[in-house]
Motif scaffolding. Structure first.
Motif, PDB file in Angstrom:
ATOM      1  N   LEU A   1       2.355  -2.938   5.615  1.00 43.39           N
ATOM      2  CA  LEU A   1       3.523  -1.809   4.994  1.00 43.39           C
ATOM      3  C   LEU A   1       4.734  -2.312   5.434  1.00 43.39           C
ATOM      4  N   LEU A   2       5.238  -2.995   6.405  1.00 40.99           N
ATOM      5  CA  LEU A   2       6.280  -3.968   6.485  1.00 40.99           C
ATOM      6  C   LEU A   2       6.598  -4.681   5.602  1.00 40.99           C
ATOM      7  N   LEU A   3       5.807  -5.578   5.178  1.00 43.32           N
ATOM      8  CA  LEU A   3       5.734  -6.858   4.380  1.00 43.32           C
ATOM      9  C   LEU A   3       5.721  -6.467   3.323  1.00 43.32           C
ATOM     10  N   ALA A   4       5.202  -4.541   2.818  1.00 42.36           N
ATOM     11  CA  ALA A   4       5.487  -4.397   1.382  1.00 42.36           C
ATOM     12  C   ALA A   4       6.923  -4.404   1.451  1.00 42.36           C
TER      13      ALA A   4
ATOM     14  N   GLN B   1      -1.474  -0.305  -9.762  1.00 41.57           N
ATOM     15  CA  GLN B   1      -1.339  -2.034  -9.562  1.00 41.57           C
ATOM     16  C   GLN B   1      -1.937  -2.419  -7.861  1.00 41.57           C
ATOM     17  N   PHE B   2      -1.370  -1.316  -7.079  1.00 37.39           N
ATOM     18  CA  PHE B   2      -2.481  -0.559  -5.585  1.00 37.39           C
ATOM     19  C   PHE B   2      -4.024   0.383  -5.539  1.00 37.39           C
ATOM     20  N   HIS B   3      -4.200   0.655  -7.297  1.00 38.66           N
ATOM     21  CA  HIS B   3      -5.633   1.695  -7.672  1.00 38.66           C
ATOM     22  C   HIS B   3      -5.538   2.615  -5.731  1.00 38.66           C
ATOM     23  N   ALA B   4      -3.907   3.244  -6.082  1.00 41.06           N
ATOM     24  CA  ALA B   4      -3.930   4.704  -5.203  1.00 41.06           C
ATOM     25  C   ALA B   4      -3.923   5.972  -6.164  1.00 41.06           C
ATOM     26  N   GLN B   5      -4.010   7.232  -5.401  1.00 35.84           N
ATOM     27  CA  GLN B   5      -4.136   8.106  -5.782  1.00 35.84           C
ATOM     28  C   GLN B   5      -2.735   8.848  -6.183  1.00 35.84           C
ATOM     29  N   ILE B   6      -2.863   9.297  -7.436  1.00 35.32           N
ATOM     30  CA  ILE B   6      -1.110   9.903  -7.848  1.00 35.32           C
ATOM     31  C   ILE B   6      -1.014  10.518  -6.885  1.00 35.32           C
ATOM     32  N   GLY B   7      -2.179  11.886  -6.753  1.00 37.73           N
ATOM     33  CA  GLY B   7      -1.813  12.977  -6.817  1.00 37.73           C
ATOM     34  C   GLY B   7      -1.677  13.068  -4.695  1.00 37.73           C
TER      35      GLY B   7
ATOM     36  N   ILE C   1      -4.693  -4.838   0.989  1.00 38.36           N
ATOM     37  CA  ILE C   1      -5.242  -3.558   1.020  1.00 38.36           C
ATOM     38  C   ILE C   1      -6.408  -3.877   1.317  1.00 38.36           C
ATOM     39  N   ALA C   2      -7.220  -4.910   0.407  1.00 37.81           N
ATOM     40  CA  ALA C   2      -8.866  -4.863   0.996  1.00 37.81           C
ATOM     41  C   ALA C   2      -9.128  -5.122   2.029  1.00 37.81           C
ATOM     42  N   THR C   3      -7.951  -6.305   2.360  1.00 41.49           N
ATOM     43  CA  THR C   3      -8.098  -7.085   3.308  1.00 41.49           C
ATOM     44  C   THR C   3      -7.928  -6.878   5.000  1.00 41.49           C
ATOM     45  N   THR C   4      -7.081  -5.809   4.437  1.00 40.39           N
ATOM     46  CA  THR C   4      -6.817  -4.887   5.720  1.00 40.39           C
ATOM     47  C   THR C   4      -7.050  -3.164   5.862  1.00 40.39           C
ATOM     48  N   GLY C   5      -7.259  -2.779   4.885  1.00 39.06           N
ATOM     49  CA  GLY C   5      -7.730  -1.267   5.143  1.00 39.06           C
ATOM     50  C   GLY C   5      -6.420  -0.041   4.708  1.00 39.06           C
ATOM     51  N   VAL C   6      -5.408  -1.044   4.862  1.00 45.02           N
ATOM     52  CA  VAL C   6      -3.804  -0.049   4.408  1.00 45.02           C
ATOM     53  C   VAL C   6      -4.074   0.770   3.080  1.00 45.02           C
ATOM     54  N   ASN C   7      -3.819   2.526   3.575  1.00 46.34           N
ATOM     55  CA  ASN C   7      -3.311   3.498   2.814  1.00 46.34           C
ATOM     56  C   ASN C   7      -2.931   2.572   1.667  1.00 46.34           C
ATOM     57  N   PRO C   8      -3.342   2.648   0.386  1.00 41.92           N
ATOM     58  CA  PRO C   8      -3.084   2.115  -0.616  1.00 41.92           C
ATOM     59  C   PRO C   8      -1.897   3.531  -1.694  1.00 41.92           C
ATOM     60  N   ASN C   9      -1.582   4.630  -0.832  1.00 36.52           N
ATOM     61  CA  ASN C   9      -0.844   5.326  -1.554  1.00 36.52           C
ATOM     62  C   ASN C   9       0.513   5.434  -0.562  1.00 36.52           C
ATOM     63  N   LEU C  10       0.128   4.448   0.508  1.00 35.33           N
ATOM     64  CA  LEU C  10       1.649   4.108   1.623  1.00 35.33           C
ATOM     65  C   LEU C  10       2.145   2.897   1.356  1.00 35.33           C
ATOM     66  N   MET C  11       1.182   2.325   0.535  1.00 34.47           N
ATOM     67  CA  MET C  11       1.392   1.021   0.242  1.00 34.47           C
ATOM     68  C   MET C  11       2.920   1.374  -0.996  1.00 34.47           C
ATOM     69  N   VAL C  12       2.302   2.097  -1.831  1.00 41.46           N
ATOM     70  CA  VAL C  12       2.902   2.085  -3.057  1.00 41.46           C
ATOM     71  C   VAL C  12       4.782   3.381  -2.397  1.00 41.46           C
ATOM     72  N   LEU C  13       4.477   3.701  -1.742  1.00 39.69           N
ATOM     73  CA  LEU C  13       5.914   4.004  -1.285  1.00 39.69           C
ATOM     74  C   LEU C  13       6.171   3.311  -0.150  1.00 39.69           C
TER      75      LEU C  13
END
Length: 440
Positions: A339-342, A166-172, A371-383
Motif C-alpha cells: 500500500l505504501l509502495l503504490a 486493473q487491480f480487479h477490485a470491487q467497485i462497491g 496483489i497476487a503475491t502479497t494478498g493485499v486488499n485490492p480495494n485498498l490498493m485502488v485508494l
C-alpha cells in the motif's frame, strides 16, 4: 537490469510529457514500443500487446466513463448543481457557508468530472463570497478539496474506475471504503486547513463570477439531489445488500448474479436515463436537445480515454515482455508494504508529470502483480494509488494555474494554499487506507 529498464521507461515518459510537451497518449505508445523492443520482442508482438492492452482496459471502461460524462453534463447544463448549491447555502446560512459549499462540491463532484466541476463551482464560490464579503480562498479551497477527493478516490471517476479494473477490485467495496476515507480527508484539507487561510484576502477577478440563474429556470431541489446522488446510492445499496442478505433469502442468488462491473453499468445507465427525463424532457426540453447535450459530453472524455488506453498498453507490454515479474521480485525485496509502495510510486509520478490520472494508471501497471503475491486488499490498493496521485500539485498541473488565476493569487501564495491542500488530501488518504487495512 529489468528494474533499470522500467525505471528508464518511466523517466522517458516523464520527459516526453513535461519537456517535449508531447501528448500523453503518444508518449505512452512510444515508451511501450521502446520497452518492448529493449526486451527483444518483435515489432509485431509489441503492437499486438499494445492493441490487447488498450482493448482490455477500455473494453470495460468506455461505457462507465461515457455515461459518467453524460450525467455530469446534464447536471451542469440543467442548473442542478446551482440548485444544490443554493439549497445548501440557504440551509446552512452565512455562518456555515463554508460547510455548505464543501458539501455541494462533494455531492456534485461525484458525477462531475474534475474540470467540469471546477469551472462550475468556482464561479459560484466567487459570487457567494462577494455577496457576503468573505475571503474567496477561505471558502474556495475547502470546496476544491472536496472536489479533488471525489476525483482521486471515488468511482465513477475515470482514474478510480480504471484502477478498479486493473487491480480487479470491487467497485462497491472501493466506493464504501473510499467514502470512509474521503470524509476525514475533506475535513482536514478543507475546513480544518482553512483556519490558516483567512489572511489571503486577494479579490478574485469579477470576470469569473457566476451569472445569476433565475429561480424559475432551475430544476427542483429533490430532482437535483437525486440526479447527483443516484449512481452512488444504487452502487452502495447493491454492495450493502450483498453483504447483509442471508444466503437463505430468495433474493440472495439474484444479488450475487450481478457482479460489481455489471452493477456499475446498470446504475449509471439508470441514472443517465432518469436525469435525461427529470432534468430535461420533464422540464419542457425537446428530446433532440437532451440528446444533443449527451453527444456534446463525449468530447470531454476522449483524451481521458486515450490516456487510460495508453497506460493499458504500457501495462500489457510490461506483462508480455516479462518485465512485470522482474519488477515484482525487485519490489518484494525492498520490504515495503504494498500500500505504501503504490502510494509512493503514484505520488512520485504525480509530482513529476502533474496528471493524477496518468500517475494512477501508470502505477497500477507497475504494482498490480503485487496483489497476487502479497494478498493485499485490492480495494485498498485502488485508494492508496488514488491518494498518491493527488500528491503536491504544482506548476505542471493545470489545476494549479486555474486556482491561481481564478482566485488572483501570487505564485508563492498558490503554493502555500493549493499545493499544501492537495498534499494533505494525499497523506490523509494514505493514513486512512492503513487504518482500514488494520481492521481487515
Amino acid at each position: 537490469m529489468s528494474f533499470i529498464i522500467v525505471l528508464s521507461g518511466i523517466v522517458l515518459l516523464v520527459l516526453l510529457i513535461t519537456l517535449l510537451r508531447l501528448n500523453a497518449f503518444l508518449a505512452f505508445l512510444i515508451v511501450s514500443i521502446l520497452m518492448g523492443l529493449v526486451k527483444h520482442m518483435t515489432v509485431t508482438a509489441v503492437v499486438g500487446s499494445i492493441q490487447k492492452g488498450i482493448g482490455d482496459i477500455l473494453g470495460s471502461l468506455v461505457i462507465l466513463i461515457g455515461l459518467g460524462a453524460m450525467l455530469g453534463k446534464l447536471i451542469a447544463d440543467s442548473g442542478a448543481a446551482v440548485r444544490i448549491s443554493t439549497a445548501l447555502t440557504n440551509l446552512f446560512g452565512k455562518k456555515y457557508l463554508q460547510w455548505a459549499m464543501v458539501l455541494t462540491a462533494f455531492i456534485v463532484g461525484i458525477p462531475l468530472f474534475y474540470g467540469v466541476g471546477f469551472v462550475l463551482l468556482v464561479p459560484l464560490v466567487i459570487t457567494v463570497t462577494s455577496r457576503y464579503n468573505i475571503p474567496a480562498v477561505y471558502i474556495g479551497l475547502p470546496t476544491l478539496a472536496a472536489l479533488s477527493v471525489t476525483h482521486g478516490y471515488l468511482p465513477p471517476h475515470p482514474s478510480p474506475v480504471a484502477l478498479i479494473q486493473q487491480f480487479h477490485a470491487q467497485i462497491g467495496m472501493t466506493l464504501l471504503y473510499g467514502l470512509c476515507i474521503a470524509i476525514p480527508a475533506i475535513i482536514l484539507a478543507g475546513p480544518v486547513f482553512s483556519i490558516t487561510l483567512k489572511k489571503y484576502t486577494a479579490k478574485p477577478l469579477a470576470t469569473f463570477a457566476a451569472k445569476e440563474i433565475p429561480e424559475s429556470e432551475l430544476p427542483g431541489t429533490f430532482t437535483s439531489f437525486m440526479a447527483a446522488f443516484l449512481p452512488v446510492v444504487l452502487i452502495a445499496l447493491h454492495a450493502v445488500l450483498q453483504i447483509t442478505t442471508p444466503a437463505t433469502s430468495k433474493f440472495y442468488p439474484i444479488l450475487h448474479s450481478i457482479d460489481d462491473g455489471a452493477m456499475a453499468v446498470i446504475a449509471m445507465l439508470i441514472s443517465v436515463l432518469t436525469a435525461a427525463y427529470t432534468l430535461g424532457v420533464k422540464r419542457g426540453k425537446k428530446m433532440e436537445a437532451v440528446m444533443g447535450t449527451l453527444s456534446e459530453s463525449v468530447k470531454d472524455v476522449v483524451l481521458i480515454l486515450l490516456i487510460i488506453g495508453g497506460a493499458g498498453a504500457l501495462k500489457q507490454v510490461l506483462t508480455d515482455s516479462g518485465l512485470n515479474n522482474a519488477i515484482v521480485d525487485q519490489l518484494q525485496n525492498m520490504h515495503v508494504h504494498p500500500l505504501l509502495l503504490a502510494w509512493s510510486i503514484s505520488a512520485i509520478i504525480r509530482v513529476c508529470i502533474g496528471s493524477a490520472t496518468i500517475a494512477g494508471v501508470t502505477t497500477a501497471g507497475i504494482v498490480a502483480p503485487l496483489i497476487a503475491t502479497t494478498g493485499v486488499n485490492p480495494n485498498l490498493m485502488v485508494l492508496a494509488t488514488g491518494a498518491g496521485s493527488l500528491m503536491f500539485s504544482h506548476v505542471n498541473d493545470p489545476g494549479f494555474w486555474m486556482f491561481k488565476e481564478y482566485f488572483n493569487l501570487t505564485f508563492k501564495d498558490t503554493l502555500k494554499t493549493w499545493s499544501i491542500m492537495e498534499t494533505i488530501v494525499s497523506v490523509v488518504g494514505l493514513v486512512g487506507v492503513f487504518v482500514i487495512n488494520s481492521f481487515l
